[in-house]
Motif scaffolding. Structure first.
Motif, short mmCIF file in Angstrom:
data_model
loop_
_atom_site.label_atom_id
_atom_site.label_comp_id
_atom_site.label_asym_id
_atom_site.label_seq_id
_atom_site.Cartn_x
_atom_site.Cartn_y
_atom_site.Cartn_z
N GLU A 21 -14.24 -14.27 12.00
CA GLU A 21 -14.05 -13.55 10.62
C GLU A 21 -15.12 -13.82 9.64
O GLU A 21 -15.10 -13.37 8.72
CB GLU A 21 -12.90 -13.54 9.99
CG GLU A 21 -11.55 -12.95 11.02
CD GLU A 21 -10.24 -12.75 10.14
OE1 GLU A 21 -10.18 -13.62 9.02
OE2 GLU A 21 -9.30 -12.45 10.90
N GLY A 22 -16.06 -14.63 10.29
CA GLY A 22 -17.26 -15.08 9.65
C GLY A 22 -18.13 -13.99 9.05
O GLY A 22 -18.19 -12.94 9.38
N PRO A 23 -19.16 -14.49 8.08
CA PRO A 23 -20.35 -13.44 7.65
C PRO A 23 -21.40 -13.35 8.85
O PRO A 23 -21.19 -14.23 9.86
CB PRO A 23 -20.78 -14.26 6.45
CG PRO A 23 -20.50 -15.79 6.70
CD PRO A 23 -19.30 -15.85 7.58
N ILE A 77 -24.76 -11.08 -0.94
CA ILE A 77 -24.62 -12.56 -1.32
C ILE A 77 -23.16 -12.63 -1.53
O ILE A 77 -22.76 -12.07 -2.76
CB ILE A 77 -25.16 -13.21 -2.25
CG1 ILE A 77 -26.89 -12.81 -1.82
CG2 ILE A 77 -25.26 -14.73 -2.19
CD1 ILE A 77 -27.98 -13.21 -2.82
N ASP A 78 -22.25 -13.21 -0.76
CA ASP A 78 -20.87 -13.55 -1.22
C ASP A 78 -20.76 -14.96 -1.53
O ASP A 78 -20.86 -15.85 -0.85
CB ASP A 78 -19.92 -13.41 -0.13
CG ASP A 78 -19.89 -11.97 0.60
OD1 ASP A 78 -19.75 -11.02 -0.28
OD2 ASP A 78 -19.80 -11.99 1.81
N THR A 79 -20.87 -15.00 -3.03
CA THR A 79 -20.89 -16.48 -3.53
C THR A 79 -19.32 -17.06 -3.79
O THR A 79 -18.58 -16.55 -4.44
CB THR A 79 -21.66 -16.51 -4.90
OG1 THR A 79 -22.91 -15.91 -4.68
CG2 THR A 79 -21.79 -17.88 -5.56
N VAL A 80 -19.52 -18.29 -3.22
CA VAL A 80 -17.87 -19.15 -3.35
C VAL A 80 -17.98 -20.41 -3.68
O VAL A 80 -19.24 -20.68 -3.87
CB VAL A 80 -17.48 -19.03 -1.89
CG1 VAL A 80 -17.17 -17.52 -1.28
CG2 VAL A 80 -18.20 -20.00 -0.90
N ARG A 93 -22.69 -15.92 3.35
CA ARG A 93 -21.89 -16.67 2.58
C ARG A 93 -22.59 -17.96 1.79
O ARG A 93 -23.15 -18.50 2.55
CB ARG A 93 -20.72 -17.15 3.42
CG ARG A 93 -19.56 -17.95 2.97
CD ARG A 93 -18.54 -16.98 2.31
NE ARG A 93 -17.81 -16.19 3.33
CZ ARG A 93 -16.86 -16.36 4.29
NH1 ARG A 93 -16.22 -17.53 4.02
NH2 ARG A 93 -16.28 -15.50 5.24
N TRP A 94 -22.48 -18.17 0.82
CA TRP A 94 -23.21 -18.86 -0.09
C TRP A 94 -22.52 -19.55 -1.29
O TRP A 94 -21.50 -19.24 -1.73
CB TRP A 94 -24.31 -17.95 -0.94
CG TRP A 94 -25.46 -18.64 -1.54
CD1 TRP A 94 -25.62 -19.05 -2.89
CD2 TRP A 94 -26.61 -18.87 -0.95
NE1 TRP A 94 -26.78 -19.49 -2.99
CE2 TRP A 94 -27.55 -19.54 -1.75
CE3 TRP A 94 -27.26 -19.11 0.48
CZ2 TRP A 94 -28.70 -20.18 -1.64
CZ3 TRP A 94 -28.52 -19.68 0.67
CH2 TRP A 94 -29.42 -19.99 -0.60
N ILE A 129 -24.88 -16.64 12.16
CA ILE A 129 -23.72 -16.87 12.73
C ILE A 129 -23.67 -16.14 14.05
O ILE A 129 -23.96 -14.85 14.11
CB ILE A 129 -22.57 -16.40 11.66
CG1 ILE A 129 -22.51 -17.14 10.58
CG2 ILE A 129 -21.05 -16.32 12.51
CD1 ILE A 129 -22.49 -18.60 10.82
N GLY A 130 -23.18 -16.60 15.20
CA GLY A 130 -23.30 -16.18 16.46
C GLY A 130 -22.61 -15.01 16.79
O GLY A 130 -22.77 -14.13 17.44
#
Length: 426
Positions: free
Chosen positions: A80-82, A60-63, A31-32, A306-307
């Protein structure tokens, strides 16, 4: 018939192998958000990594930056994170980070080169986790349109003194705007983080003797009063803070030469290099001064694991590649970012630009590191600083639009912070 049977056998073997091949390929998602060209540079580096690591693909999920601030925490809380994310709320999201230490080939490299900044991404008594690395060190500070000063015949205050007050900059910016009929003399990013440097310069302590965050002191009130009044009298962009929600910036106004003085930070250099180039002389100037110093705020963005990822080993392998001195040095050079890496600080970075305006601005920001007050470092390292920043932004906005008096706004800031910390502590 034999050829047909042979072909069927081959197809059967290939078909049976496809699930295994698919299973062996690990897809990682980042997430970028972008300030400038860093997403493009990252993609180029990832392409090289994928070529050398054919078992891993990286998307790369650019937001928008606002989505990193507002949506990413909700996704992480919901699981639900990356696999990785670029974040600026370093301590506020620390509970969700992956500790890569068990998977790293050389943890000592990370401690040696990123050590001072690892604590920004740790919670409480944690003094050993390695969740990621800073993609850049940022310093807040002002940009000016020097061309407008010259056209207006107004002296640039920093040309005459090494210590220029906020009031002196305001008077000069207003003089330029009035002479040339420029819409906005000054603007500051709609961010409590951006406000903190000026507040500390005016004497704000931000922490009491027990280490509890506070805004109940004369320094904070003095800067808040000046700041609110500047929005009411037109010295500051009269719409950006009062009419916006969440974070807002004045990049467009500055790039269009509609703004004289813009309080933002070093991450803008790459963007201004592309948006403005040499269309006019834009310049970084030292942070204005007050009784508490001449300080901005340190900060930056970090790429963290992310854990909840299902692929911690692959995440760590990618992180080791991106954080290596050679690769990170190239990333810094091409993005015009200041690296938070001791090895690169010692060796230097040959920034990839022919634009002297950009090189000069980066030089000023690097020089500002030595002027940062300890309170600024302490506030940046504070795990719950986002509560302070957001309450400051929202309550001062209410004072600007007349919903609260200034004293009521400051009281509400303190109440918001105390309530948030009470909820965290249970």
């Amino acid at each position: 018939m034999r050829k047909v049977l042979a072909l069927l056998v081959i197809l059967t073997v290939v078909a049976s192998a496809l699930p295994a091949l698919t299973q062996d390929m690990v897809e990682l998602r980042i997430r970028w958000y972008n300030d400038g060209n860093e997403g493009e540079v990252l993609r180029d580096l990832l392409d090289r990594f994928e070529a050398d690591n054919p078992d891993i693909s990286v998307e790369i999920d650019t937001v928008p930056y606002s989505a990193i601030l507002e949506n990413l925490p909700l996704d992480l809380a919901a699981g639900e994170g990356p696999d990785m994310a670029r974040v600026t709320d370093l301590g506020g999201l620390a509970q969700y980070y992956l500790d890569m230490t068990p998977y790293l080939s050389d943890p000592a490299y990370w401690e040696e080169n990123f050590g001072p900044f690892l604590n920004w991404k740790r919670l409480g008594d944690d003094d050993s986790s390695i969740p990621g690395f800073m993609t850049q060190l940022t310093i807040t500070g002002p940009f000016i349109n020097r061309t407008l000063f010259e056209q207006a015949g107004v002296e640039v205050p920093s040309d005459m003194s090494d210590s220029v007050s906020w009031e002196e900059w305001a008077a000069a910016s207003v003089a330029v705007a009035e002479a040339l009929e420029i819409p906005y003399p000054m603007a500051m990013d709609r961010s409590g983080h951006r406000f903190a440097g000026p507040a500390i310069s005016m004497g704000a302590m931000y922490f009491d003797d027990m280490g509890h965050p506070t805004v109940m002191d004369e320094g904070f009130r003095n800067m808040a009063e000046i700041f609110v009044n500047w929005h009411l009298d037109g010295t500051m962009h009269p719409e950006m803070w009062p009419l916006s929600e969440g974070y807002a910036g004045a990049n467009e106004e500055f790039a269009n030469a509609e703004l004289v003085f813009y309080m933002s930070g070093s991450w803008q250099v790459g963007q201004f290099s592309e948006q403005i180039g040499d269309a006019f002389d834009w310049q970084t100037v030292p942070n204005p001064c007050g009784p508490g110093g001449c300080t901005g705020m340190p900060g930056g963005a970090a790429l963290v694991g992310i854990g909840a990822t299902e692929h911690p080993e692959e995440v760590t392998r990618l992180m080791e590649y991106l954080a290596s001195q050679e690769v990170l040095g190239e990333f810094a050079a091409r993005t015009l970012f200041i690296p938070a890496h001791s090895g690169l600080s010692a060796s230097g970075v040959d920034f990839d630009t022919d634009l002297q305006l950009a090189k000069d601005s980066l030089g000023v920001f690097v020089g500002q590191v030595g002027t940062l007050e300890q309170t600024a470092f302490d506030l940046q390292a504070y795990a719950y600083n986002r509560n302070v920043f957001n309450a400051t932004r929202d309550r001062l906005t209410q004072a600007m639009v007349g919903e609260l008096t200034l004293d009521e706004a400051i009281d509400r800031i303190q109440d918001d912070v105390d309530t948030a910390l009470a909820e965290v502590s249970g």
